[in-house]
Write an enzyme that holds these catalytic residues in place. Structure first.
Site, PDB file in Angstrom:
ATOM      1  N   TRP A 141       0.855  -1.183   0.000  1.00 21.07           N
ATOM      2  CA  TRP A 141       0.000   0.000   0.000  1.00 21.07           C
ATOM      3  C   TRP A 141       0.896   1.239   0.000  1.00 21.07           C
ATOM      4  O   TRP A 141       1.805   1.357   0.816  1.00 21.07           O
ATOM      5  CB  TRP A 141      -0.882  -0.029   1.253  1.00 21.07           C
ATOM      6  CG  TRP A 141      -1.807   1.119   1.441  1.00 21.07           C
ATOM      7  CD1 TRP A 141      -2.628   1.697   0.512  1.00 21.07           C
ATOM      8  CD2 TRP A 141      -2.041   1.836   2.667  1.00 21.07           C
ATOM      9  NE1 TRP A 141      -3.355   2.712   1.075  1.00 21.07           N
ATOM     10  CE2 TRP A 141      -3.010   2.822   2.397  1.00 21.07           C
ATOM     11  CE3 TRP A 141      -1.523   1.730   3.957  1.00 21.07           C
ATOM     12  CZ2 TRP A 141      -3.477   3.704   3.368  1.00 21.07           C
ATOM     13  CZ3 TRP A 141      -1.976   2.592   4.930  1.00 21.07           C
ATOM     14  CH2 TRP A 141      -2.948   3.571   4.639  1.00 21.07           C
ATOM     15  N   ASP A 222      -0.761  -5.455   9.245  1.00 22.22           N
ATOM     16  CA  ASP A 222      -1.781  -4.515   8.786  1.00 22.22           C
ATOM     17  C   ASP A 222      -2.990  -5.344   8.362  1.00 22.22           C
ATOM     18  O   ASP A 222      -2.928  -6.105   7.391  1.00 22.22           O
ATOM     19  CB  ASP A 222      -1.254  -3.684   7.613  1.00 22.22           C
ATOM     20  CG  ASP A 222      -2.173  -2.502   7.294  1.00 22.22           C
ATOM     21  OD1 ASP A 222      -3.269  -2.419   7.865  1.00 22.22           O
ATOM     22  OD2 ASP A 222      -1.778  -1.662   6.460  1.00 22.22           O
ATOM     23  N   LYS A 258     -13.367  -1.114   5.184  1.00 18.11           N
ATOM     24  CA  LYS A 258     -13.839  -2.003   4.130  1.00 18.11           C
ATOM     25  C   LYS A 258     -14.920  -2.956   4.620  1.00 18.11           C
ATOM     26  O   LYS A 258     -15.993  -3.062   4.027  1.00 18.11           O
ATOM     27  CB  LYS A 258     -12.671  -2.812   3.554  1.00 18.11           C
ATOM     28  CG  LYS A 258     -11.946  -2.156   2.403  1.00 18.11           C
ATOM     29  CD  LYS A 258     -11.098  -0.988   2.827  1.00 18.11           C
ATOM     30  CE  LYS A 258     -10.254  -0.455   1.672  1.00 18.11           C
ATOM     31  NZ  LYS A 258      -9.382   0.649   2.102  1.00 18.11           N
TER      32      LYS A 258
END
Length: 413
Positions: A141, A222, A258
């Protein structure tokens, strides 16, 4: 005095480059082509290409609106206690020893970005570094590359994606773990690797844990897609829980953007696993000091929504159904795109990676030139590295995308 002092007016500040994803979205919005498709943004869309407010979130919102005791007072510095406790149980499992022994220091953060930042800041100040740097997967990311240097931690990368196989560069990854200085910090994606969609198998996760333990490394997890990746909250937490079971030193950055569709509410948490309860208390006290200096107190609304959902059996069951709806639609899009490319269009190359990858994103394996052709000639907006958001595909546009992708691969655009 012979002269006057010149005050700083920031006239020499350079213009920063725009964020690549937001720049792509702006170009998409300005495009008037009727068949344009946005495959750049990392947010779920329904089959009509609309944002989807989860039914369970609507229900939780109604409950909050009717609650006469809800106010707008400050939350504690470390967040809503019933939220952070439930969030920890979700990722580690309610019966995990780190939960039952109270060995997790949990604080509410400004979504996953805030969790990454606070975790990095804590390590910068308190980790016993041999070589002060964090190892990020190549690729990762994009924001990871910005977050760590901001708190004084240089970034290095470790091999992760193999463009030849469009899969995991596993031997090279293991070598990187072995060759890094002892006690190095490795950032790992808990599931649904962003941006590749390529995850280690459970056997590979075990081998990764072996080397981390052998070298005394620290795992910086993460976790942005628990449940969203496969539709299974428990399965998507497997890597984190396995590392905990094997007593790998770790922390977890958690986001509900999300899997609850709460992108704009910025609901996250940072969980640091401590060796004992006393250490967890001390770690949390330092996290409180760091959070106080930056945000003072976290926002309440999103945390209250998630807390309701996680702590109410009926709402939790409904949330799991909503997660399966989102994950299921994305999996269906993967299957249909694979079918169109392999069975109907007979597109050159092997496209099995489309269905083997997991989560919101897919690395298509196409070249930067082919990606550029899709943007400029087909009005299909994707990043230059060939990453697409599967959530941007739906039953109305997937055939057009597959056709244009086929043309790009054949050099016919």
């Amino acid at each position: 005095m012979s002269g006057t002092v010149s005050a700083e007016r920031f006239e020499g500040v350079p213009l920063a480059p725009p964020d690549s994803i937001f720049k792509l979205t702006a170009a998409y919005k300005a495009d008037t082509h009727p068949d344009k498709i946005n495959l750049g943004v990392g947010a779920y869309r329904d089959d009509e290409s609309k944002p989807w407010v989860l039914p369970v979130v609507k229900k939780a919102t109604e409950i909050l609106l009717r609650d006469p005791d809800v106010d707008h007072e400050y939350l504690p510095i470390t967040g809503l206690p019933e939220y952070t406790a439930a969030a920890a149980r979700l990722v580690f499992g309610k019966d995990s020893p780190v939960i039952t022994e109270e060995r997790v220091a949990s604080v509410q953060t400004i979504s996953g970005t805030g969790a990454n930042h606070l975790g990095a800041l804590f390590l910068s100040k308190f980790y016993g570094w041999n070589d002060k740097r964090v190892y990020l997967s190549d690729p990762t990311w994009v924001n990871h590359h910005a977050i760590f240097p901001q708190v004084g931690i240089p970034v290095s990368t470790y091999p992760y994606y193999d463009p030849q196989t469009i899969g995991l560069a596993f031997p090279a990854l293991i070598d990187a773990l072995k060759n890094a200085p002892p006690r190095s910090v490795f950032l790992l994606h808990a599931c649904a690797h962003n941006p590749t969609g390529v995850d280690p198998t459970r056997e590979q996760w075990g081998a990764i844990a072996d080397v981390i333990l052998e070298k005394g490394h620290f795992a910086f997890f993460d976790s942005a897609y628990q449940g969203f990746a496969s539709g299974d909250l428990e399965g998507d937490a497997w890597a984190v829980r396995e590392f905990v079971r094997r007593n790998v030193p770790l922390l977890v950055c958690q986001s509900f953007a999300k899997n609850a569709g709460l992108y704009g509410e910025r609901v996250g948490a940072l969980h640091i696993v401590a060796p004992n309860k006393d250490a967890a208390v001390r770690i949390k006290s330092q996290l409180s000091v760091l959070a106080r200096a930056e945000i003072s107190n976290p926002p309440a609304h999103g945390a209250r929504l998630v807390s309701l959902i996680l702590n109410n059996e009926e709402l939790f069951a409904e949330w799991k159904r909503d997660i399966k709806t989102m994950a299921g639609r994305i999996i269906d899009m993967r299957k249909e795109l694979h079918r169109l490319l392999t069975e109907e269009l007979k597109t050159p190359g092997n496209w099995d990676h489309i269905v083997n990858q997991i989560g919101m994103f897919s690395f298509t394996g196409i070249s930067p030139a082919q990606s550029q052709a899709l943007v400029e000639k087909a009005h299909v907006y994707l990043t230059a590295n060939g990453r697409i958001s599967m959530a941007g595909l739906n039953s109305h546009n997937i055939r057009y995308f597959a056709t244009q992708l086929d043309k790009a691969v054949r050099g016919e655009l």
